[in-house]
Design an enzyme around this catalytic site. Sequence first.
Site, PDB file in Angstrom:
ATOM      1  CE1 TYR A 138      20.070   0.038 -38.100  1.00  0.00           C
ATOM      2  CE2 TYR A 138      20.756  -2.256 -38.097  1.00  0.00           C
ATOM      3  CZ  TYR A 138      20.019  -1.234 -37.540  1.00  0.00           C
ATOM      4  OH  TYR A 138      19.248  -1.468 -36.441  1.00  0.00           O
ATOM      5  CE  LYS A 188       5.817   5.013 -38.297  1.00  0.00           C
ATOM      6  NZ  LYS A 188       4.766   4.762 -37.273  1.00  0.00           N
ATOM      7  CG  ASP A 220       3.542   2.151 -35.387  1.00  0.00           C
ATOM      8  OD1 ASP A 220       3.456   1.479 -36.443  1.00  0.00           O
ATOM      9  OD2 ASP A 220       2.952   3.230 -35.247  1.00  0.00           O
ATOM     10  CG  ASP A 244      19.143  -4.803 -35.105  1.00  0.00           C
ATOM     11  OD1 ASP A 244      19.267  -5.819 -34.399  1.00  0.00           O
ATOM     12  OD2 ASP A 244      19.920  -3.834 -35.029  1.00  0.00           O
ATOM     13  CG  ASP A 248      17.610  -8.751 -30.479  1.00  0.00           C
ATOM     14  OD1 ASP A 248      17.946  -9.648 -31.274  1.00  0.00           O
ATOM     15  OD2 ASP A 248      18.419  -8.133 -29.773  1.00  0.00           O
TER      16      ASP A 248
END
Length: 353
Positions: A138, A188, A220, A244, A248
């Site tokens: 980000y 990952k 994943d 992020d 959520d």
Amino acid sequence: MKICVLPGDGIGPEITAEAVRVLEALQTDGLKFEMETALLGGCGVDATGNPYPEATSKLAREADAVLLGAVGGPQWDTLPREQRPERGLLGIRKELGLFANLRPAILYPELANASTLKPEVVAGLDILIVRELTGDIYFGQPRGIEVRDGQRYGFNTMHYTESEIRRIGRVAFEAARKRSKKVCSVDKMNVLETTQLWRDVMNELAPEYPDVELTHMLVDNAAMQLVRNPKQFDVMVTGNMFGDILSDEASMLTGSIGMLPSASLDENNKGLFEPCHGSAPDIAGKGVANPLATILSAAMMLRYTFSREEAAARIENAVKKVLAQGYRTGDIFEPGMKRVGTKEMGDAVLAAM
Ligand code: NAD
């Protein structure tokens, strides 16, 4: 204990007022709070032209912790970007150096029907997502969209330093010590070198916390496990982008956004505490908003900034009790329960305390 209170916009002032009443009630236990209120977001723009006025910045810097309602609303959506209420939020997070975002996803058994998942999968869910907030893809440079070889080309850069990983890792291990003593680190590493380093650093940290069990999971699989069997998790720690998305996903497992608190901490555990929801302009001023997420944010403040575990638990137990007693605001209402407004819910929590 100096607390800067930023009610913000929409339902913000209504819900923060209830959290302030709860904190005031605790003062009889020998805790002493000095609370001062300031403007953030749309109300700051209206009064001063700035969503993060200088007076607010000064108060926030001097305080030990910040309690925030929510900011934003349609009346400010057409303003230039630097005057939008959200700018105030980004401004205060950046200025205070808040790098760790803690989001518990708790599903009280009484609210199990609010989730879109089967009650037996989620009833009693209690997980904490620890997300790194200031690094990762980000913020990485270089980034952009350019024309290369005759076509548009978009690029971003993922990076973490080992000290950034260690810093957020410590927050997760420390938080796990206050809970069920399990940390699941999400990466990952099979594809991304940055997250191979993430995993290595987490493994290096683990011996410092022999009482906490560390496991690893690829992102994943973590996304899948969160809906398959979310109760296997206690603390999950991950980088900015994965966090992020997963935070959520986790918050939606509970189905009741009006119940979810959050904390963003700096290196000294100074923090900004706020509900996960927004300013809910559709119900603002009606006295019907659910104040529990904000009240639970005040509990997180007591736990993480002030290390007052007992006072935090006292608030959380009171919330459990009012739910068991059947008090419900509109967002979590079910037939047969007692429908109450914002202030009545605050009254019920105070009585339960
Ligand atoms: P929202 O969270 O404000 O509202 C979504 C829905 O949930 C609405 O129907 C609302 O009535 C309901 N809701 C939210 N909180 C509730 C509560 N405590 N009790 C009962 N019902 C509740 O999200 P939105 O509608 O997408 O955004 C509204 C405004 O809030 C926008 O201006 C947005 O930018 C802002 N926002 C601010 C923050 C923040 O301050 N941290 C976060 C998200 C959105």
